[in-house]
Motif scaffolding. Structure first.
Motif, PDB file in Angstrom:
ATOM      1  N   PHE A  33       0.883  -1.132   0.031  1.00 20.43           N
ATOM      2  CA  PHE A  33      -0.011  -0.098   0.031  1.00 20.43           C
ATOM      3  C   PHE A  33       1.041   1.380  -0.174  1.00 20.43           C
ATOM      4  CE2 PHE A  33      -2.465  -3.267   1.947  1.00 20.43           C
ATOM      5  CZ  PHE A  33      -3.926  -3.135   1.440  1.00 20.43           C
ATOM      6  N   HIS A  34       0.553   2.125  -0.973  1.00 19.49           N
ATOM      7  CA  HIS A  34       1.171   3.277  -1.069  1.00 19.49           C
ATOM      8  C   HIS A  34       0.524   4.513  -0.041  1.00 19.49           C
ATOM      9  CE1 HIS A  34       3.998   2.913  -4.504  1.00 19.49           C
ATOM     10  NE2 HIS A  34       3.374   1.670  -4.398  1.00 19.49           N
ATOM     11  N   ASN A  35       1.303   5.054   0.911  1.00 19.52           N
ATOM     12  CA  ASN A  35       0.565   5.816   1.860  1.00 19.52           C
ATOM     13  C   ASN A  35      -0.425   5.364   2.703  1.00 19.52           C
ATOM     14  OD1 ASN A  35       2.877   7.712   1.394  1.00 19.52           O
ATOM     15  ND2 ASN A  35       1.866   8.332  -0.371  1.00 19.52           N
ATOM     16  N   TYR A  36      -0.495   3.949   2.831  1.00 16.56           N
ATOM     17  CA  TYR A  36      -1.869   3.632   3.523  1.00 16.56           C
ATOM     18  C   TYR A  36      -1.516   2.333   4.374  1.00 16.56           C
ATOM     19  CZ  TYR A  36      -6.960   2.423   2.975  1.00 16.56           C
ATOM     20  OH  TYR A  36      -8.249   2.354   3.516  1.00 16.56           O
ATOM     21  N   THR A  37      -2.590   1.805   5.127  1.00 14.35           N
ATOM     22  CA  THR A  37      -2.168   0.612   5.873  1.00 14.35           C
ATOM     23  C   THR A  37      -3.617   0.124   6.213  1.00 14.35           C
ATOM     24  OG1 THR A  37      -0.962  -0.487   7.862  1.00 14.35           O
ATOM     25  CG2 THR A  37      -2.045   1.910   8.302  1.00 14.35           C
ATOM     26  N   VAL A  38      -3.494  -1.140   6.638  1.00 14.76           N
ATOM     27  CA  VAL A  38      -4.775  -1.751   7.238  1.00 14.76           C
ATOM     28  C   VAL A  38      -4.445  -2.505   8.426  1.00 14.76           C
ATOM     29  CG1 VAL A  38      -5.778  -1.936   4.856  1.00 14.76           C
ATOM     30  CG2 VAL A  38      -4.465  -3.795   5.785  1.00 14.76           C
ATOM     31  N   SER A  39      -5.772  -2.518   9.357  1.00 13.46           N
ATOM     32  CA  SER A  39      -5.465  -3.134  10.524  1.00 13.46           C
ATOM     33  C   SER A  39      -6.788  -3.926  10.892  1.00 13.46           C
ATOM     34  CB  SER A  39      -5.064  -2.202  11.805  1.00 13.46           C
ATOM     35  OG  SER A  39      -6.025  -1.094  11.858  1.00 13.46           O
ATOM     36  N   GLU A  40      -6.773  -4.885  11.814  1.00 10.81           N
ATOM     37  CA  GLU A  40      -8.267  -5.546  11.932  1.00 10.81           C
ATOM     38  C   GLU A  40      -9.279  -4.679  12.640  1.00 10.81           C
ATOM     39  OE1 GLU A  40      -7.609  -9.043  14.628  1.00 10.81           O
ATOM     40  OE2 GLU A  40      -6.049  -9.749  13.365  1.00 10.81           O
ATOM     41  N   LYS A  41     -10.445  -4.796  11.997  1.00 11.29           N
ATOM     42  CA  LYS A  41     -11.525  -4.121  12.242  1.00 11.29           C
ATOM     43  C   LYS A  41     -11.793  -4.346  13.886  1.00 11.29           C
ATOM     44  CE  LYS A  41     -16.485  -3.317  11.012  1.00 11.29           C
ATOM     45  NZ  LYS A  41     -17.447  -3.836  10.059  1.00 11.29           N
ATOM     46  N   SER A  42     -12.235  -3.168  14.598  1.00 11.65           N
ATOM     47  CA  SER A  42     -12.402  -3.195  15.935  1.00 11.65           C
ATOM     48  C   SER A  42     -13.704  -3.222  16.177  1.00 11.65           C
ATOM     49  CB  SER A  42     -11.768  -1.980  16.793  1.00 11.65           C
ATOM     50  OG  SER A  42     -12.155  -0.671  16.268  1.00 11.65           O
ATOM     51  N   ILE A  43     -14.444  -3.019  17.509  1.00 12.19           N
ATOM     52  CA  ILE A  43     -15.826  -2.962  17.564  1.00 12.19           C
ATOM     53  C   ILE A  43     -16.310  -1.867  17.413  1.00 12.19           C
ATOM     54  CG2 ILE A  43     -15.482  -2.256  19.962  1.00 12.19           C
ATOM     55  CD1 ILE A  43     -17.753  -4.178  20.699  1.00 12.19           C
ATOM     56  N   LYS A  44     -15.643  -0.718  17.186  1.00 11.06           N
ATOM     57  CA  LYS A  44     -16.031   0.674  16.841  1.00 11.06           C
ATOM     58  C   LYS A  44     -16.158   0.700  15.358  1.00 11.06           C
ATOM     59  CE  LYS A  44     -13.356   3.012  20.597  1.00 11.06           C
ATOM     60  NZ  LYS A  44     -12.351   4.136  20.765  1.00 11.06           N
ATOM     61  N   GLY A  45     -16.003  -0.181  14.485  1.00 12.31           N
ATOM     62  CA  GLY A  45     -16.142  -0.039  12.935  1.00 12.31           C
ATOM     63  C   GLY A  45     -15.046   0.805  12.505  1.00 12.31           C
ATOM     64  N   CYS A  46     -15.350   1.122  11.276  1.00 10.30           N
ATOM     65  CA  CYS A  46     -14.143   1.911  10.291  1.00 10.30           C
ATOM     66  C   CYS A  46     -14.832   2.997   9.787  1.00 10.30           C
ATOM     67  CB  CYS A  46     -13.883   0.921   9.049  1.00 10.30           C
ATOM     68  SG  CYS A  46     -13.232  -0.780   9.692  1.00 10.30           S
ATOM     69  N   GLU A  47     -13.972   4.055  10.129  1.00  8.47           N
ATOM     70  CA  GLU A  47     -14.403   5.708   9.571  1.00  8.47           C
ATOM     71  C   GLU A  47     -14.274   5.630   8.137  1.00  8.47           C
ATOM     72  OE1 GLU A  47     -12.316   8.269  11.875  1.00  8.47           O
ATOM     73  OE2 GLU A  47     -13.277   7.837  13.689  1.00  8.47           O
ATOM     74  N   ARG A  48     -13.396   5.201   7.488  1.00  8.95           N
ATOM     75  CA  ARG A  48     -13.171   5.429   6.178  1.00  8.95           C
ATOM     76  C   ARG A  48     -13.513   4.085   5.214  1.00  8.95           C
ATOM     77  NH1 ARG A  48     -10.412  10.143   5.187  1.00  8.95           N
ATOM     78  NH2 ARG A  48      -9.742  11.302   7.041  1.00  8.95           N
ATOM     79  N   GLY A  49     -14.429   3.391   5.606  1.00  9.05           N
ATOM     80  CA  GLY A  49     -14.630   2.199   4.631  1.00  9.05           C
ATOM     81  C   GLY A  49     -14.034   1.095   5.117  1.00  9.05           C
ATOM     82  N   TRP A  50     -14.025  -0.156   4.680  1.00  9.15           N
ATOM     83  CA  TRP A  50     -13.401  -1.204   5.254  1.00  9.15           C
ATOM     84  C   TRP A  50     -13.001  -2.139   4.369  1.00  9.15           C
ATOM     85  CZ3 TRP A  50     -16.476  -5.098   3.492  1.00  9.15           C
ATOM     86  CH2 TRP A  50     -17.757  -5.001   3.368  1.00  9.15           C
TER      87      TRP A  50
END
Length: 502
Positions: free
Chosen positions: A319-336
């Motif tokens: 990923f260029h200037n981006y990363t992913v991490s496991e989804k938490s119980i709060k959900g995702c602000e910028r899509g998933w």
């Protein structure tokens, strides 16, 4: 500015807009409401269709009746239906303009709430049913859906050719103003707005701003993006349908405010594909967000299906200037993201990251943000040996990047998260008297930096005073520079531990 709000097909009309507040006698109110008793049909999007004409004529007749019998009747000119769109709550949304011709002296009387109140007061609702939907001359109008916004500066711009750029250049001379530019493309297509430069005051959008909406109405929930400071960097944004609204707001100032850009009609793109990865080192291809390098629109879905030629090969995503991490119980602000049935959230960072999937079959799904446009996303992909993620002679960072082993513990943050500088053994020096004279910070710092531990010996013996020694109250200096209140008596007179707070 007194042009009627009708579609202009002449390209010269788009060349440049110079806005000078004051002196205009036309006030435009752009609005919408939901009609609950007419179901939306695809034909309603085509303005030449019988379905659209029927709704438009009906609504315009009703609006004419409402305002010609109101207190503003002598100033009322016309109402025009500009669009009909779908609605999740049933029925359809009618987008319209209301035009008044008002002398400048009386312009302040025409507030948005006043014009909206006339419309709402004309709707007869049932107290028994306790519903916001009432009858407006036979139309079942939802009172809570009525939205009105007023301005003396509104343009309706129509783009009817693919692959043709329509200039949108705005200059505001002076005075407080807000202008609306309604961009309308061919049905079944999208609008891409490109911003080359904008010259406004930088004040967090309090006074100056350029706002892009994914609709023909300035509704907060439909904001794609908002620019609050000057920029000369090219940015482009894509709508989710054939409609877009651009508002340009400027304050009272003598400085010239400018916006330079263009818009165009583009075809809808399908995001995602099936990819057969090769058995090769390095990255072999790229996947991108929809309409790259534009900011990608909300609510998009991309699906990529990867297959490697051998079971021992997995898929690496850089990923260029981006990363992913496991989804938490709060959900995702910028899509998933969903990668082989595991859920992840995405975040923008200032460096590259690598995500590896130890499987020969990898399914990747991107569900875009539900509201805002996001920065363009670029991901490189390739196969890798599952048993050896990084080649021989390389170190695997926590970010997933592979760096050369010689870069490990070199004092430089090559991994961007400092994982290459963790748990590094401190080198021991072959010290002598001259070495310690040159490296004063190593002497008596509580840590053995020399192979023979000479840097931590004789720390309390009296030596000549310098700026690198500690001076006791009896004017005797010792090598231990950090002797004050360290819990150990180093001075003969114990002055290094006097007046210490617990």
């Amino acid at each position: 500015m007194t042009e009627d709000p009708t579609y202009k097909h002449n390209n010269d009309y788009y060349d440049h807009f110079t806005v000078q507040p004051g002196g205009e006698d036309a006030l435009y109110f752009v609005g919408l409401f939901r009609v609950a008793n007419i179901e939306f049909l695809p034909e309603h999007r085509r303005k030449e269709s019988r379905e659209f004409v029927s709704v438009a004529q009906n609504v315009q007749q009703v609006m004419n009746l409402v305002y010609t019998t109101s207190a503003f009747s002598k100033f009322y000119k016309q109402s025009i239906v500009s669009d009909v769109s779908n609605n999740n709550n049933g029925g359809l949304l009618v987008h319209f303009w209301i035009v008044f011709v008002v002398p400048p002296a009386k312009g302040q009387v025409f507030c948005e709430d006043c014009v909206a109140a006339i419309l709402k007061d004309s709707i007869q609702t049932s107290i028994v049913n306790r519903t916001s939907v009432g009858s407006l001359q036979g139309l079942a109008v939802d009172m809570d859906s009525i939205v009105l916004s007023g301005s003396s500066c509104i343009y309706d711009l129509y783009a009817d050719h693919l692959h043709q750029q329509f200039p949108l250049d705005i200059t505001a001379t002076s005075g407080m103003m807000i202008c609306y530019f309604k961009l309308i493309a061919l049905v079944g297509h999208l609008i891409r707005l490109s911003i080359a430069s904008i010259q406004i005051e930088a004040d967090n959008c309090i006074t100056d701003s350029l706002t892009i909406y994914d609709s023909l109405m300035p509704i907060k929930s439909k904001i794609l993006y908002r620019i609050c400071e000057p920029t000369n960097s090219l940015m482009s944004f894509v709508s989710t349908n054939n409609l877009m609204l651009v508002t340009f707001k400027s304050t009272q100032t003598q400085k010239l405010k400018k916006f330079h850009g263009f818009f165009e009609v583009i075809a809808q793109e399908k995001c995602g594909k099936t990819i057969l990865a090769k058995e090769k080192s390095g990255y072999e291809g790229r996947i991108m967000s929809p309409y790259y390098p534009s900011y990608y629109p909300p609510k998009c879905i991309c699906i990529w299906n990867f297959q490697t030629p051998q079971k021992n090969l997995g898929i690496a995503l850089k990923f260029h200037n981006y990363t992913v991490s496991e989804k938490s119980i709060k959900g995702c602000e910028r899509g998933w993201w969903k990668i082989n049935e595991h859920m992840y959230c995405g975040y923008y960072v200032d460096h590259q990251t690598v995500f590896r999937v130890a499987s020969s079959v990898v399914n990747v799904e991107l569900q875009c943000s539900s509201r805002l446009s996001e920065q363009p996303l670029l991901v490189e992909y390739g196969s890798y040996n599952i048993s050896q993620p990084c080649p021989a002679g390389y170190f695997e960072c926590s970010t997933g990047l592979c760096i050369q082993q010689v870069q490990r513990c070199d004092g430089i943050n090559d991994c961007f998260d400092e994982s290459d500088e963790l748990f590094c053994a401190v080198p021991r020096h072959n010290c002598n008297a001259s070495f310690l004279m040159q490296h004063h910070s190593l002497a008596c710092n509580g840590k053995a930096d020399c192979e023979n531990d000479s840097d931590e010996q004789n720390c309390t013996e009296s030596i000549p005073c310098t700026k690198y020694t500690f001076k006791c109250s009896n004017n005797i200096c010792i090598r231990k520079r950090n002797a004050k209140c360290d819990g150990t008596v180093d001075c003969i007179d114990q002055s290094d531990e006097n007046n210490c707070k617990d």
